[in-house]
Design a protein around this motif. Sequence first.
Motif, mmCIF file in Angstrom:
data_model
loop_
_atom_site.group_PDB
_atom_site.id
_atom_site.type_symbol
_atom_site.label_atom_id
_atom_site.label_comp_id
_atom_site.label_asym_id
_atom_site.label_seq_id
_atom_site.Cartn_x
_atom_site.Cartn_y
_atom_site.Cartn_z
ATOM 1 N N ASN A 131 0.811 -1.203 0.000
ATOM 2 C CA ASN A 131 0.000 0.000 0.000
ATOM 3 C C ASN A 131 0.852 1.263 0.000
ATOM 4 N N LYS A 132 0.326 2.301 -0.633
ATOM 5 C CA LYS A 132 1.059 3.557 -0.757
ATOM 6 C C LYS A 132 0.746 4.525 0.386
ATOM 7 N N ILE A 133 -0.430 4.449 0.940
ATOM 8 C CA ILE A 133 -0.892 5.416 1.939
ATOM 9 C C ILE A 133 -1.479 4.634 3.110
ATOM 10 N N THR A 134 -1.250 5.105 4.357
ATOM 11 C CA THR A 134 -1.800 4.390 5.507
ATOM 12 C C THR A 134 -2.736 5.242 6.347
ATOM 13 N N LYS A 135 -2.550 6.569 6.326
ATOM 14 C CA LYS A 135 -3.415 7.493 7.076
ATOM 15 C C LYS A 135 -3.546 7.070 8.540
ATOM 16 N N ASP A 136 -4.702 6.521 8.937
ATOM 17 C CA ASP A 136 -5.005 6.273 10.344
ATOM 18 C C ASP A 136 -4.622 4.873 10.820
ATOM 19 N N ARG A 137 -3.824 4.132 10.062
ATOM 20 C CA ARG A 137 -3.532 2.746 10.443
ATOM 21 C C ARG A 137 -2.449 2.633 11.506
ATOM 22 N N TYR A 138 -1.575 3.628 11.618
ATOM 23 C CA TYR A 138 -0.423 3.523 12.500
ATOM 24 C C TYR A 138 -0.280 4.779 13.354
ATOM 25 N N LEU A 139 0.595 4.682 14.372
ATOM 26 C CA LEU A 139 0.930 5.864 15.154
ATOM 27 C C LEU A 139 1.477 6.952 14.233
ATOM 28 N N PRO A 140 1.067 8.199 14.428
ATOM 29 C CA PRO A 140 1.560 9.280 13.560
ATOM 30 C C PRO A 140 3.045 9.529 13.785
ATOM 31 N N THR A 141 3.747 9.826 12.703
ATOM 32 C CA THR A 141 5.186 10.110 12.754
ATOM 33 C C THR A 141 5.474 11.376 11.955
ATOM 34 N N GLY A 142 4.811 12.453 12.315
ATOM 35 C CA GLY A 142 4.994 13.703 11.598
ATOM 36 C C GLY A 142 4.186 13.723 10.316
ATOM 37 N N PRO A 143 4.572 14.574 9.349
ATOM 38 C CA PRO A 143 3.778 14.718 8.122
ATOM 39 C C PRO A 143 3.707 13.456 7.276
ATOM 40 N N GLU A 144 4.716 12.574 7.392
ATOM 41 C CA GLU A 144 4.691 11.354 6.584
ATOM 42 C C GLU A 144 4.442 10.140 7.465
ATOM 43 N N VAL A 145 3.555 9.278 6.996
ATOM 44 C CA VAL A 145 3.259 8.028 7.692
ATOM 45 C C VAL A 145 3.877 6.889 6.893
ATOM 46 N N THR A 146 4.258 5.833 7.587
ATOM 47 C CA THR A 146 4.921 4.710 6.938
ATOM 48 C C THR A 146 4.081 4.090 5.829
ATOM 49 N N GLN A 147 4.755 3.534 4.833
ATOM 50 C CA GLN A 147 4.064 2.676 3.878
ATOM 51 C C GLN A 147 3.850 1.312 4.531
ATOM 52 N N SER A 148 3.037 0.472 3.897
ATOM 53 C CA SER A 148 2.683 -0.772 4.582
ATOM 54 C C SER A 148 2.417 -1.893 3.596
ATOM 55 N N ALA A 149 2.350 -3.095 4.162
ATOM 56 C CA ALA A 149 1.918 -4.278 3.416
ATOM 57 C C ALA A 149 0.831 -4.972 4.220
#
Length: 653
Positions: free
Chosen positions: A460-478
């Motif tokens: 996935n390219k975008i995670t939005k609300d899936r993870y703890l926030p880390t500033g303006p960019e959020v981690t990518q995911s699988a």
Amino acid sequence: MMKKFSLLLTGILGFALVMTSCNNQGKGTSNGALTSNAAERVYVAPGEHDEFYAFISGGFSGQLSVYGLPSGRLFKVIPVFSQDAEKAWGYNEETKPMLNTSHGFVPWDDSHHPDISQTNGELDGRYVFINGNNTPRIAKVDLSVFETTEIIEIPNSGGNHSSSFVTENTEYVVAGTRFSVPVPQRDMPIKDYKGNFKGALTFISVAPENGRMDIKFQLMMPGFDYDLAHPGRGDSHGWFFFTTYNTEEASSLLEVNASQNDKDFIAAVNWKKIEEYVNGGGGKKMATNYAHNVYDESTHTATSTMKKEVLVVDPLEVPGAVYFLPTPKSPHGCDVDTTGEYIVGNGKLSADLTVHSFSKMLAAIEAEKFDGDAYGIPILNFEDVLAGTVKSGGLGPLHTEFDGEGNAYTTFFISSEVVKWKVGTWEVVDRQPCYYSVGHLMIPGGNSRKPFGKYVLAMNKITKDRYLPTGPEVTQSAQLYDISGEKMELLLDFPTVGEPHYAAGIAADIVKARSKKIYNLSENEHKYGIQTDADVRVERNGKEVHIYMSMIRSHFNPDNIEGIKVGDKVYFHVTNLEQDYDVPHGVSVLGANTAELLIMPGQTESFVWEPKQVGVWPFYCTDFCSALHQEMQGYIRVSPENSNLDLSWSLGE
């Protein structure tokens, strides 16, 4: 009109993402889409091993990450196209040549598409190949050591995106250009793009005995953009299929200008026919420059050779070798099913999936049922090669893989979902949401005659609300789905290194059996390697000082060195004398402006230290090795440049 189209597309993308996000608010703190026993099904108990290796591209990190499935645990990051301080990749003297190119030392790239070597259409676990997208390169990772052992630059190319994909017996790794460019490169107006730029499709041979790569030939195609590709298999073995876009040959504002034609093409290339032509003396040698970098396991050292020519082939010189199959505009993935009969090449702006038939393609070619040509390459009639259509699959289809049980799985970027459908009936049988904006997906062995099935991994390219926030960019995911039943079930999602573009998966047992545990010290042929402590020494040659050092739990030899002067160039050549599994050692010295060394058992590595100040400077082991790890240290004395102090060292006695 252009502005309206652009705003409409942007609106669709934004609406789909917002709706997906809104519909799934709160799922990060509840059971969400998971089944009640999902945690049990991905749990791998201490001491047990994962069933699969997943090799996931690191995107803008330039690396390749190794995860276990079903656990989603990260095991290793393999440095490929980017310097890696943890492993001294691109910093030590042995691996610096691996990042050499015709543009000089390039310590970064954008890694996209890994593919695993095959034998008879089945994954054999010898190598992973992966592309460098920005400075066109193909790398080979040896899975006996999980290290990059070869990188070859691709000339006459720009944006090496349509790669790397291997044929059924790893005869070739194929690299298609994303950007068509002037061939040869020259100063010319960009507005004269149409009809003057070329798209190079590069076929890189792989030696069966040692995996050594070599550019066999480059096919000079019309100046379109070439996207993803896959080889034929079964009856279609000997063919390669590439999606193309921008058949309009636009050079600006492509989001509008490259979507004017109703259809783009899949380029069907009969590489067997071209190979026969080349073996018979066909093609022309063209002057160019490209680097071929090889790491030698015996010397533990890489060399970089600059090649000066490449063999190019004009497709019009090999009649019957290349055809264009019309496919819905702006296609991305180009995927071939396990039988080799069906070729999926669906346009990103379509809600349907278009499936082409290889046997119908051959029949149309035999009957010469062409609908004109593009730069002399025959265009087949769309209806004549159409196998079927998967209706209303979703929004923004990208990539399809197969489970070997007659099912296909396609990602839809805009509607953020994985859709399962039946090969042959084209019936949608299931769909599951992704969180969010999925790109590619992977079924272990999905790009082979015999997939292992069981799981789909969506990237996935975008995670939005899936993870703890880390500033303006959020981690990518699988995200991992169980596909063993009729319906897909979401089991797990986990963060990934860099931006995951594509992945390759294989049963762990195939790879584990070949995994190397140590480098045999008696086979160490490094120029500066040593076999025993009796070989330890320090030598001066003018302002160069070479330290032949050993390391073993838990000391360096020598561990005290004097007679070094300001202005010297000090080479540390360090050999790990251990012959025990999983006992690497590291070393760094205060003031070194390069990475530490991380040296495997039986291996030798080197780094350069140029002292700028007088003093007594410590060095130490950087990789925990034993209870006395802290005691594994030493000192190096630096005297003034005009000092008459002779070299001396202690032998750790």
